[in-house]
Design a protein around this motif. Structure first.
Motif, PDB file in Angstrom:
ATOM      1  N   LYS A  95      26.961  -4.412  10.569  1.00  0.00           N
ATOM      2  CA  LYS A  95      25.850  -3.465  10.483  1.00  0.00           C
ATOM      3  C   LYS A  95      24.542  -4.173  10.823  1.00  0.00           C
ATOM      4  O   LYS A  95      24.134  -5.101  10.122  1.00  0.00           O
ATOM      5  CB  LYS A  95      25.767  -2.896   9.053  1.00  0.00           C
ATOM      6  CG  LYS A  95      24.824  -1.720   8.936  1.00  0.00           C
ATOM      7  CD  LYS A  95      25.386  -0.486   9.620  1.00  0.00           C
ATOM      8  CE  LYS A  95      24.360   0.636   9.645  1.00  0.00           C
ATOM      9  NZ  LYS A  95      24.839   1.818  10.349  1.00  0.00           N
ATOM     10  N   PRO A  96      23.860  -3.759  11.907  1.00  0.00           N
ATOM     11  CA  PRO A  96      22.562  -4.374  12.222  1.00  0.00           C
ATOM     12  C   PRO A  96      21.532  -4.091  11.130  1.00  0.00           C
ATOM     13  O   PRO A  96      21.416  -2.948  10.657  1.00  0.00           O
ATOM     14  CB  PRO A  96      22.155  -3.690  13.535  1.00  0.00           C
ATOM     15  CG  PRO A  96      23.436  -3.161  14.113  1.00  0.00           C
ATOM     16  CD  PRO A  96      24.280  -2.788  12.938  1.00  0.00           C
ATOM     17  N   CYS A  97      20.805  -5.108  10.734  1.00  0.00           N
ATOM     18  CA  CYS A  97      19.793  -4.951   9.682  1.00  0.00           C
ATOM     19  C   CYS A  97      18.706  -3.960  10.097  1.00  0.00           C
ATOM     20  O   CYS A  97      18.170  -3.240   9.252  1.00  0.00           O
ATOM     21  CB  CYS A  97      19.180  -6.309   9.330  1.00  0.00           C
ATOM     22  SG  CYS A  97      20.369  -7.422   8.551  1.00  0.00           S
ATOM     23  N   ARG A  98      18.383  -3.918  11.381  1.00  0.00           N
ATOM     24  CA  ARG A  98      17.374  -2.964  11.852  1.00  0.00           C
ATOM     25  C   ARG A  98      17.839  -1.530  11.627  1.00  0.00           C
ATOM     26  O   ARG A  98      17.057  -0.663  11.259  1.00  0.00           O
ATOM     27  CB  ARG A  98      17.051  -3.189  13.338  1.00  0.00           C
ATOM     28  CG  ARG A  98      16.209  -4.427  13.592  1.00  0.00           C
ATOM     29  CD  ARG A  98      15.872  -4.623  15.064  1.00  0.00           C
ATOM     30  NE  ARG A  98      14.781  -3.734  15.477  1.00  0.00           N
ATOM     31  CZ  ARG A  98      14.911  -2.759  16.365  1.00  0.00           C
ATOM     32  NH1 ARG A  98      16.077  -2.513  16.926  1.00  0.00           N
ATOM     33  NH2 ARG A  98      13.877  -2.026  16.696  1.00  0.00           N
ATOM     34  N   ASP A  99      19.129  -1.269  11.838  1.00  0.00           N
ATOM     35  CA  ASP A  99      19.660   0.084  11.606  1.00  0.00           C
ATOM     36  C   ASP A  99      19.544   0.458  10.135  1.00  0.00           C
ATOM     37  O   ASP A  99      19.230   1.612   9.795  1.00  0.00           O
ATOM     38  CB  ASP A  99      21.127   0.168  12.044  1.00  0.00           C
ATOM     39  CG  ASP A  99      21.294   0.164  13.560  1.00  0.00           C
ATOM     40  OD1 ASP A  99      20.267   0.035  14.266  1.00  0.00           O
ATOM     41  OD2 ASP A  99      22.440   0.272  14.030  1.00  0.00           O
ATOM     42  N   ILE A 100      19.814  -0.511   9.257  1.00  0.00           N
ATOM     43  CA  ILE A 100      19.693  -0.250   7.818  1.00  0.00           C
ATOM     44  C   ILE A 100      18.244   0.097   7.471  1.00  0.00           C
ATOM     45  O   ILE A 100      17.983   1.004   6.675  1.00  0.00           O
ATOM     46  CB  ILE A 100      20.186  -1.463   6.997  1.00  0.00           C
ATOM     47  CG1 ILE A 100      21.690  -1.648   7.204  1.00  0.00           C
ATOM     48  CG2 ILE A 100      19.857  -1.296   5.510  1.00  0.00           C
ATOM     49  CD1 ILE A 100      22.261  -2.912   6.590  1.00  0.00           C
ATOM     50  N   PHE A 102      16.053   1.533   9.403  1.00  0.00           N
ATOM     51  CA  PHE A 102      15.763   2.903   9.862  1.00  0.00           C
ATOM     52  C   PHE A 102      16.408   3.930   8.928  1.00  0.00           C
ATOM     53  O   PHE A 102      15.825   4.981   8.659  1.00  0.00           O
ATOM     54  CB  PHE A 102      16.266   3.104  11.299  1.00  0.00           C
ATOM     55  CG  PHE A 102      15.573   2.230  12.311  1.00  0.00           C
ATOM     56  CD1 PHE A 102      14.209   1.950  12.215  1.00  0.00           C
ATOM     57  CD2 PHE A 102      16.289   1.662  13.368  1.00  0.00           C
ATOM     58  CE1 PHE A 102      13.573   1.132  13.138  1.00  0.00           C
ATOM     59  CE2 PHE A 102      15.658   0.845  14.295  1.00  0.00           C
ATOM     60  CZ  PHE A 102      14.295   0.582  14.184  1.00  0.00           C
ATOM     61  N   GLU A 103      17.614   3.626   8.437  1.00  0.00           N
ATOM     62  CA  GLU A 103      18.265   4.518   7.472  1.00  0.00           C
ATOM     63  C   GLU A 103      17.437   4.626   6.195  1.00  0.00           C
ATOM     64  O   GLU A 103      17.345   5.697   5.594  1.00  0.00           O
ATOM     65  CB  GLU A 103      19.669   4.007   7.134  1.00  0.00           C
ATOM     66  CG  GLU A 103      20.689   4.225   8.239  1.00  0.00           C
ATOM     67  CD  GLU A 103      22.066   3.714   7.841  1.00  0.00           C
ATOM     68  OE1 GLU A 103      22.447   3.869   6.660  1.00  0.00           O
ATOM     69  OE2 GLU A 103      22.756   3.133   8.697  1.00  0.00           O
ATOM     70  N   PHE A 104      16.841   3.497   5.798  1.00  0.00           N
ATOM     71  CA  PHE A 104      16.018   3.490   4.582  1.00  0.00           C
ATOM     72  C   PHE A 104      14.798   4.400   4.747  1.00  0.00           C
ATOM     73  O   PHE A 104      14.442   5.140   3.830  1.00  0.00           O
ATOM     74  CB  PHE A 104      15.570   2.057   4.249  1.00  0.00           C
ATOM     75  CG  PHE A 104      14.661   1.983   3.048  1.00  0.00           C
ATOM     76  CD1 PHE A 104      15.179   2.070   1.767  1.00  0.00           C
ATOM     77  CD2 PHE A 104      13.288   1.841   3.207  1.00  0.00           C
ATOM     78  CE1 PHE A 104      14.343   2.012   0.657  1.00  0.00           C
ATOM     79  CE2 PHE A 104      12.454   1.774   2.110  1.00  0.00           C
ATOM     80  CZ  PHE A 104      12.979   1.862   0.832  1.00  0.00           C
ATOM     81  N   ILE A 105      14.165   4.348   5.917  1.00  0.00           N
ATOM     82  CA  ILE A 105      13.004   5.216   6.173  1.00  0.00           C
ATOM     83  C   ILE A 105      13.412   6.680   6.017  1.00  0.00           C
ATOM     84  O   ILE A 105      12.675   7.497   5.467  1.00  0.00           O
ATOM     85  CB  ILE A 105      12.439   4.971   7.600  1.00  0.00           C
ATOM     86  CG1 ILE A 105      11.819   3.579   7.699  1.00  0.00           C
ATOM     87  CG2 ILE A 105      11.401   6.027   7.972  1.00  0.00           C
ATOM     88  CD1 ILE A 105      11.464   3.148   9.109  1.00  0.00           C
ATOM     89  N   GLN A 106      14.624   6.997   6.471  1.00  0.00           N
ATOM     90  CA  GLN A 106      15.073   8.384   6.432  1.00  0.00           C
ATOM     91  C   GLN A 106      15.582   8.805   5.054  1.00  0.00           C
ATOM     92  O   GLN A 106      15.251   9.885   4.568  1.00  0.00           O
ATOM     93  CB  GLN A 106      16.187   8.578   7.471  1.00  0.00           C
ATOM     94  CG  GLN A 106      16.611  10.024   7.649  1.00  0.00           C
ATOM     95  CD  GLN A 106      17.616  10.178   8.775  1.00  0.00           C
ATOM     96  OE1 GLN A 106      17.566   9.440   9.757  1.00  0.00           O
ATOM     97  NE2 GLN A 106      18.525  11.120   8.637  1.00  0.00           N
ATOM     98  N   ASP A 107      16.400   7.952   4.432  1.00  0.00           N
ATOM     99  CA  ASP A 107      17.122   8.368   3.220  1.00  0.00           C
ATOM    100  C   ASP A 107      16.677   7.675   1.932  1.00  0.00           C
ATOM    101  O   ASP A 107      17.154   8.008   0.854  1.00  0.00           O
ATOM    102  CB  ASP A 107      18.625   8.135   3.407  1.00  0.00           C
ATOM    103  CG  ASP A 107      19.183   8.962   4.559  1.00  0.00           C
ATOM    104  OD1 ASP A 107      18.696  10.087   4.754  1.00  0.00           O
ATOM    105  OD2 ASP A 107      20.084   8.478   5.265  1.00  0.00           O
TER     106      ASP A 107
END
Length: 208
Positions: A95-100, A102-107
């Motif tokens: 799992k790319p840390c950058r994707d995590i 972005f998920e945090f910003i959303q959820d």
């Protein structure tokens, strides 16, 4: 200098197999360079759970792997290859840390639970490789700033000590940079959670 390995596995043959898998995944230009063999041998030993060779390399099979090295040295590619080498019981997701981030910003904060408490879809493995640690930023969710990866790694340390769930990481940060980004508590716990396998700083960028 050639690394001498006493093992019932033929490491040269494993590297040939990995190269074929790499060509399959990344194209005909893919090659595992001889200079990288010492690093690749360590990863092979770990992911095949080859205990005598891991002992030779001072690798603890109970811990995860932190693969460090400069940008473009092939860390993510190697970890993707290791997924195909790993026995089913030790499968992991990347799992790319950058994707995590972005998920945090959303959820929001449930993302920290998702990646630290093992609340992934049941079909997914609980062992995760957090790719490119250090490329994400401190993020705000409803005005509250959070070092998302620091919180996830601290929680995964608890999982490691209680449930033996492993964590793998790739990063181009040094140990002192990890401490600067994530704090002394994270660096201290990582020492207990992971085996450090590192490329030399001056290694060539393979993306050039």
């Amino acid at each position: 200098m050639k690394t001498e390995i006493n093992s019932h596995y033929n490491y040269e043959e494993v590297i040939i197999w990995l190269e074929k898998k790499g060509i399959e995944l990344y194209g005909n230009h893919f090659k595992i360079l001889e200079n990288d063999h010492p690093i690749v041998y360590k990863l092979i030993a770990y992911f095949l759970k080859d205990e005598p060779t891991c002992f030779q390399f001072n690798i603890d099979l109970n811990k995860g792997i932190l693969l460090s090295g400069p940008v473009g040295c092939g860390k993510t590619t190697l970890m993707n290859l290791m997924k195909h080498l790993t026995p089913t019981a030790h499968k992991f997701s990347i799992k790319p840390c950058r994707d995590i981030s972005f998920e945090f910003i959303q959820d929001g904060y449930e993302i920290i639970h998702k990646y630290s408490k093992g609340r992934l879809y049941q079909a997914e493995p609980k062992t995760i490789c957090f790719d490119d640690l250090g490329t994400e930023n401190n993020l705000k969710y409803y005005g509250n700033e959070c070092n998302v990866m620091a919180e996830i790694l601290l929680s995964r340390y608890d999982n490691f000590t209680t449930k033996k769930i492993q964590t793998h990481i790739t990063t181009n940060l040094s140990a002192s940079e990890i401490e600067t980004h994530y704090g002394n508590r994270v660096r201290s716990r990582l020492r207990e959670m992971i085996n450090l396998i590192g490329f030399e700083k001056g290694i060539e960028d393979k993306r050039k």
